[in-house]
Design a protein around this motif. Structure first.
Motif, PDB file in Angstrom:
ATOM      1  N   GLU A  72       0.860  -1.337   0.136  1.00  0.00           N
ATOM      2  CA  GLU A  72       0.104  -0.067  -0.091  1.00  0.00           C
ATOM      3  C   GLU A  72       0.776   1.067   0.075  1.00  0.00           C
ATOM      4  OE1 GLU A  72      -2.150   3.388   1.170  1.00  0.00           O
ATOM      5  OE2 GLU A  72      -0.556   2.597   2.262  1.00  0.00           O
ATOM      6  N   LYS A  73       1.882   1.403   0.845  1.00  0.00           N
ATOM      7  CA  LYS A  73       2.846   2.632   0.769  1.00  0.00           C
ATOM      8  C   LYS A  73       3.744   2.627  -0.540  1.00  0.00           C
ATOM      9  CE  LYS A  73       3.534   2.018   5.744  1.00  0.00           C
ATOM     10  NZ  LYS A  73       4.606   1.627   6.844  1.00  0.00           N
ATOM     11  N   SER A  75       2.512   1.826  -3.308  1.00  0.00           N
ATOM     12  CA  SER A  75       1.578   2.093  -4.321  1.00  0.00           C
ATOM     13  C   SER A  75       1.148   3.564  -4.233  1.00  0.00           C
ATOM     14  CB  SER A  75       0.125   1.141  -4.233  1.00  0.00           C
ATOM     15  OG  SER A  75       0.477  -0.049  -4.387  1.00  0.00           O
ATOM     16  N   ARG A  76       0.962   3.921  -3.016  1.00  0.00           N
ATOM     17  CA  ARG A  76       0.753   5.427  -2.657  1.00  0.00           C
ATOM     18  C   ARG A  76       1.807   6.261  -3.283  1.00  0.00           C
ATOM     19  NH1 ARG A  76       1.184   7.023   2.979  1.00  0.00           N
ATOM     20  NH2 ARG A  76       0.072   4.905   3.141  1.00  0.00           N
ATOM     21  N   SER A  77       3.189   5.874  -2.988  1.00  0.00           N
ATOM     22  CA  SER A  77       3.877   6.604  -3.247  1.00  0.00           C
ATOM     23  C   SER A  77       4.219   6.891  -4.798  1.00  0.00           C
ATOM     24  CB  SER A  77       5.411   6.224  -2.932  1.00  0.00           C
ATOM     25  OG  SER A  77       6.071   4.776  -3.351  1.00  0.00           O
ATOM     26  N   LYS A  79       1.509   6.699  -6.731  1.00  0.00           N
ATOM     27  CA  LYS A  79       0.288   7.211  -7.179  1.00  0.00           C
ATOM     28  C   LYS A  79      -0.501   6.338  -7.872  1.00  0.00           C
ATOM     29  CE  LYS A  79       1.666  11.854  -6.586  1.00  0.00           C
ATOM     30  NZ  LYS A  79       2.348  11.804  -5.334  1.00  0.00           N
ATOM     31  N   LYS A  81      -3.713   3.821  -7.526  1.00  0.00           N
ATOM     32  CA  LYS A  81      -5.084   3.645  -6.648  1.00  0.00           C
ATOM     33  C   LYS A  81      -5.289   2.098  -6.369  1.00  0.00           C
ATOM     34  CE  LYS A  81      -7.337   7.734  -8.593  1.00  0.00           C
ATOM     35  NZ  LYS A  81      -8.244   8.225  -9.714  1.00  0.00           N
TER      36      LYS A  81
END
Length: 117
Positions: A72-73, A75-77, A79, A81
């Motif tokens: 998740e981290k 993926s978030r870094s 961008k 979804k």
């Protein structure tokens, strides 16, 4: 990316749907392989929408949850979804107790996830 062993990838439009191949994600080697395969999804190809479908998963160890948090981290870094779907009630309970329901976007089924992406 080499052919994943722990996950199956399909595309629905511009969304990558990841289905887990193992019903129990508990042994260290499986978890390490799963972590590498998930990481490769956001490191290489231009994916910006991923759905993790847990329909086949009956049990996750705490180490597997750790890999999901790392994913998740990452993926978030990048961008990307990320939405989780089809989580069994007993696994969802673990997500709720550990407050992971606040970290992840979770939908009941794949169609609900695809509808908001």
């Amino acid at each position: 990316m080499s052919t994943p062993q722990r996950i199956t990838l399909t595309n629905s439009g511009d969304v990558t749907v990841v289905t887990f191949n193992d019903s129990k994600i508990i042994d260290d080697q499986s978890i390490q392989e799963l972590g590498q395969e998930l990481a490769a999804l956001v490191e290489g190809d231009d994916r910006d929408k991923i759905v993790l479908n847990f329909a086949a998963v009956e049990f996750l160890s705490s180490a597997a949850l750790g890999k999901l948090i790392s994913f998740e981290k990452k993926s978030r870094s990048k961008k990307v979804k990320l939405i989780l779907t089809n989580i069994r009630p007993e696994i969802y309970e673990v997500f709720a107790i550990t407050k992971l329901t606040k970290l992840f976007t979770i939908k009941d089924d794949e169609a609900d996830a695809l509808a908001i992406l």
